[in-house]
Scaffold this motif. Sequence first.
Motif, PDB file in Angstrom:
ATOM      1  N   TRP A  46     -11.490   6.767   0.558  1.00 22.81           N
ATOM      2  CA  TRP A  46     -11.211   6.073   1.852  1.00 22.81           C
ATOM      3  C   TRP A  46     -12.314   6.111   2.825  1.00 22.81           C
ATOM      4  N   LEU A  78      -2.705   6.493  -4.176  1.00 25.74           N
ATOM      5  CA  LEU A  78      -3.347   7.544  -3.444  1.00 25.74           C
ATOM      6  C   LEU A  78      -3.417   8.753  -4.219  1.00 25.74           C
ATOM      7  N   LEU A 112      -6.586   5.649   7.047  1.00 24.73           N
ATOM      8  CA  LEU A 112      -6.224   4.912   5.740  1.00 24.73           C
ATOM      9  C   LEU A 112      -6.083   3.423   6.015  1.00 24.73           C
ATOM     10  N   SER A 115      -8.980   1.425   6.614  1.00 20.27           N
ATOM     11  CA  SER A 115     -10.132   1.314   5.395  1.00 20.27           C
ATOM     12  C   SER A 115      -9.683   0.142   4.569  1.00 20.27           C
TER      13      SER A 115
END
Length: 287
Positions: A46, A78, A112, A115
């Motif tokens: 990330w 994740l 996140l 990203s």
Amino acid sequence: MEEQIEGPAFTRNWLAFKVTRAATPGVAVVHLCGPGRGNMMGLAFWAELPELFGALDADDSVRAVVLAGAGKSFSTGLDVQEVLGSWLGKLGPGAQAQAAQRSELHGIIRGLQDSVTSLASCRKPVIAAVHGWCIGGGVDLISAADVRLASQDARFSIREARLAIVADVGSLQRLRGIIGEGQLRELALTAKDIDAQRAEKIGLVNDVFADQEALMAAALAMAGEMAANSPLAVAGTKMVLNEDREENIARGLRHVALWNSSFLHSEDLIEAVTALGEGRPGVFTGK
């Protein structure tokens, strides 16, 4: 002839990625190769993702990017324990005022999201070449790419609901315009796995190829076609296509970040993490 000086996308020692030049002029190949099982998306992923795509965007020698996974899968998603593990302990039973902790979570989620958005913001077209598993965050990632291709063995899952999470990094916002409302709701609400043939049927991927070798050959060929065009026209085309879509997506991302920072922590989430560690299905109570 003056020697080309490589930019940071190719010279930096990335932890979660391997970046190379294809034989086709102007094409960069990015492989996910994080230390986690199945290219799981940990903290390094990330942190590095927006830096990498920022470097590719700024590199005039790059005109198109192929994004693929190293090993047996594209990405299993994740790494919940690494990314959220320290935060989960801050909202346990008996915790008092929680505004600061929830603000911290909101910042994590927004980071996140930013990203993944770096793929959509990159002026160079990005082709995702998917083999093996593409789960959760992996689907978020490919939804921000311009084109998605798959090999016969690819499997996809918007699995967050199975983990007591509302998907919050872009798949719910971006896939609406890719696969349509009905297909998106089915996949997100059931959290089911689908194969490459179903993914092609609903438009999640453009084409399916026999194996990983054929997949990469096709992705590189398509990237070469894009790289051969005027880079200004390609960048402009992508920006125009993104205009209305990205504004709506940004609004949806802000909403889900606020939702999850308020409601993510639950007994169901703790049960999901526990069940994942024990290799069993979660048993949820809605608490």
